[in-house]
Design a protein around this motif. Structure first.
Motif, PDB file in Angstrom:
ATOM      1  N   VAL C 107     -46.241  -8.950  -9.380  1.00  0.00           N
ATOM      2  CA  VAL C 107     -45.585  -9.176 -10.662  1.00  0.00           C
ATOM      3  C   VAL C 107     -45.458 -10.670 -10.933  1.00  0.00           C
ATOM      4  CG1 VAL C 107     -43.461  -8.895 -11.958  1.00  0.00           C
ATOM      5  CG2 VAL C 107     -44.346  -7.012 -10.583  1.00  0.00           C
ATOM      6  N   GLY C 164     -46.189  -0.813 -21.034  1.00  0.00           N
ATOM      7  CA  GLY C 164     -44.988  -1.618 -21.243  1.00  0.00           C
ATOM      8  C   GLY C 164     -43.772  -0.996 -20.578  1.00  0.00           C
ATOM      9  N   LEU C 165     -43.676   0.313 -20.695  1.00  0.00           N
ATOM     10  CA  LEU C 165     -42.519   0.975 -20.085  1.00  0.00           C
ATOM     11  C   LEU C 165     -42.541   0.816 -18.572  1.00  0.00           C
ATOM     12  CD1 LEU C 165     -42.175   4.202 -22.254  1.00  0.00           C
ATOM     13  CD2 LEU C 165     -40.597   2.256 -22.090  1.00  0.00           C
ATOM     14  N   ASP C 167     -43.997  -1.517 -16.887  1.00  0.00           N
ATOM     15  CA  ASP C 167     -43.665  -2.911 -16.597  1.00  0.00           C
ATOM     16  C   ASP C 167     -42.167  -3.152 -16.719  1.00  0.00           C
ATOM     17  OD1 ASP C 167     -46.264  -3.489 -16.169  1.00  0.00           O
ATOM     18  OD2 ASP C 167     -46.610  -4.510 -18.074  1.00  0.00           O
ATOM     19  N   ALA C 168     -41.597  -2.589 -17.776  1.00  0.00           N
ATOM     20  CA  ALA C 168     -40.172  -2.804 -18.013  1.00  0.00           C
ATOM     21  C   ALA C 168     -39.362  -2.302 -16.830  1.00  0.00           C
ATOM     22  CB  ALA C 168     -39.747  -2.075 -19.282  1.00  0.00           C
ATOM     23  N   PHE C 171     -39.754  -4.552 -14.014  1.00  0.00           N
ATOM     24  CA  PHE C 171     -39.064  -5.787 -14.312  1.00  0.00           C
ATOM     25  C   PHE C 171     -37.565  -5.658 -14.048  1.00  0.00           C
ATOM     26  CE2 PHE C 171     -37.542  -8.967 -17.511  1.00  0.00           C
ATOM     27  CZ  PHE C 171     -37.945 -10.059 -16.784  1.00  0.00           C
ATOM     28  N   SER C 172     -36.996  -4.611 -14.580  1.00  0.00           N
ATOM     29  CA  SER C 172     -35.559  -4.406 -14.389  1.00  0.00           C
ATOM     30  C   SER C 172     -35.270  -4.291 -12.898  1.00  0.00           C
ATOM     31  CB  SER C 172     -35.117  -3.127 -15.082  1.00  0.00           C
ATOM     32  OG  SER C 172     -35.268  -3.268 -16.471  1.00  0.00           O
ATOM     33  N   VAL C 174     -36.970  -5.381 -10.381  1.00  0.00           N
ATOM     34  CA  VAL C 174     -37.075  -6.658  -9.701  1.00  0.00           C
ATOM     35  C   VAL C 174     -35.863  -7.538 -10.013  1.00  0.00           C
ATOM     36  CG1 VAL C 174     -38.329  -8.835  -9.693  1.00  0.00           C
ATOM     37  CG2 VAL C 174     -39.564  -6.672  -9.571  1.00  0.00           C
ATOM     38  N   ARG C 175     -35.480  -7.522 -11.273  1.00  0.00           N
ATOM     39  CA  ARG C 175     -34.372  -8.371 -11.678  1.00  0.00           C
ATOM     40  C   ARG C 175     -33.090  -8.018 -10.952  1.00  0.00           C
ATOM     41  NH1 ARG C 175     -32.003 -10.945 -16.059  1.00  0.00           N
ATOM     42  NH2 ARG C 175     -33.931 -10.807 -17.254  1.00  0.00           N
TER      43      ARG C 175
END
Lengths: 188, 188, 188, 188
Positions: C107, C164-165, C167-168, C171-172, C174-175
């Motif tokens: 990522v 996108g979903l 990835d989202a 992303f969340s 990972v965050r």
DNA sequence: CATGAATGAGGATTCATTCAT
DNA sequence: CATGAATGAATCCTCATTCAT
């Protein structure tokens, strides 16, 4: 016996390869791997014949000196000292033309320019130089005895001069790139 | 202003140190750390003045050429071409005696023996050599015009010869170790 | 043959080690020495398998992409496009749970955040992304043909949305640190 | 007072410069010298305002968060929670368009991708994220109370979802290069 | 012995940080 | 304080040499 021959063949092949590679790249830039590759053997094999990179180098030098010396020696049979001198000198220059790169190598060391090597090789160089020098002096002495040369000159100094002239030619040659136009001019 | 002077002083100190170290060890064996230590500065400092090892080297060469050239230039004011020639040559040999190691360095490159460097420096060398050569030719031409020299010889060839003789002397000198006994003999 | 196997094993060991180290420290902070140590080899050995640090990195990326792609490919045999999609997505998330750090790495590059790397790897990333994307589109198209999906939607836009979903979610994930509680919820 | 203003001005100038440089090169590739040059000050000056590179970075983050937070805070005065939400979101995206590079920077850290930094900055990130999150939750709660939102949903989960969608958009944006076509579409 | 991969010491260079001016 | 040069720790990579197969 076969074994011995095989070993010798390998050794020669490696030296030949090393000569080419050193001539192409110089001592430092030549990698043992390059030499091995050029010789068509594995890297480790080189170490079965030479202790290390330096010894490969030293061996090239020695082999070359021997070769040139032997070639020059042949001309010593000539009766006339002047002819002997002339033939020897021409031999040296002929060699130069044939083995430019190799000679560069020789000079680079002989001249003492590659310090790292100089420390090690100087003795070898000197020893060989002394052989040539002795030959040269003997010839000069002969010429004096035959009345072909003034007898009021120092033989040693004359030999130094001759050697210096040869070196100078080589030096200029090397400096300017290579072909020393006048080198092969017919001696009048 | 102070800053500028200080910078210049540092630069010189580093070049001086590098000259000694290169002269002692040759290009390859000289480590940047050695140079820095010899100059009494930190390793990183050298990089504030020179981009890399090569540039240190190149700078030494350039500085030296400039120095010798300037020294020789002074003698060009002499009326008599022959005297000019003589003074210039002596200058060159004086320099040799003072800066043996440096000259070794110069020769090692000028002779084109250190391949890795040659590629880079040859242009620099050639350019400087051309300057000397031009000076030499001008002087010879002058001498011919004054009737001090035979006019049936090629000026260029003469210049090459002179240059060659100088080189030869240096070469022999370097080869034999160093002190060229006859170099400082009083010119008759 | 043994050699080939051994080499492959070494290569894999190094990549495994590098994956761990990169995952732990990121590209910049991971030292080649760390990787070598983690792999239980000498520093130099890594360079027998990869030209440099960057290539180690690139290789990890490529290997991982290949692995995930192959795993997903398996599910393409499923008859029902919806099932295919579901299985693929789950596969991706399963991989995430198994190889957290690795994915972080992926990522971090894919997102284009590590500038220095981005310049180099983007093409690789894009190429692989395109492969997944093609798979996704093919499945969606299939679903439309079978009447399982409305036909008045742009396939490409749908694929982008799905991508996108995913990835989202990553992303969340990972965050927030890592475990995305709902990720493995049984699909109703 | 003048002094204080001057100091503040320097500080801001440096942060502005650092923002540009970090945005251009990323944390690792950005050199303190670059930042100083971009700010038009000497390298040492940066250290009169920030302890080290990391603190410069942290300060940018903090300043940016504050800026965005303040901008969003303004919209909290809006009566209608839905409008509040909408305005806040648009604010966030507006900011994105204006400060692309900066946001990249934020994301790169916020996402936890630049490990070296993550260790240090995560707390800062989390703290700020929590502020946004609290705002978001408050707004949602408000909306529920006003009957504008179903009351049978977890406020927290909704907030996570919203946050996730925003992140997803940013993520896709960043991944694909930049301009997220639909971002500024008029909300129907 | 040939092989060719493993080894690891060694060195040029970078750059955050310090400090004298 | 601003300056900008000095510092030196840190790290990637090379390559001569060794050694297991």
């Amino acid at each position: 016996m076969v074994r011995t021959e095989t070993r010798a063949a390998y050794r020669e092949a490696i030296l030949d390869a090393a000569t080419r590679v050193f001539g192409r790249l110089g001592f430092q830039d030549a990698k043992m791997a390059d030499i091995a590759a050029e010789a068509g053997v594995a890297a480790g094999t080189v170490y079965n014949y030479f202790k290390n990179k330096e010894e490969v180098f030293r061996s090239i030098l020695q082999r070359t000196h021997e070769l040139v010396y032997q070639r020059i020696l042949v001309h010593q049979r000539l009766e006339d000292p002047i002819e002997r001198m002339r033939a020897s000198t021409r031999e040296a220059f002929d060699f130069l033309e044939e083995h430019g790169a190799l000679f560069l190598l020789y000079v680079s060391i002989g001249g003492g320019f590659d310090w790292a090597q100089k420390r090690i090789e100087q003795a070898l160089i000197d020893e060989n130089h002394a052989r040539y020098f002795a030959l040269s002096q003997a010839t000069l002495r002969d010429a004096v005895e035959r009345g072909q040369l003034r007898s009021d000159l120092s033989i040693e100094r004359l030999a130094v001069l001759l050697s210096g002239l040869t070196d100078a030619t080589i030096f200029s040659w090397v400096r300017t790139g290579c072909p020393p136009a006048s080198a092969r001019k017919p001696t009048p």
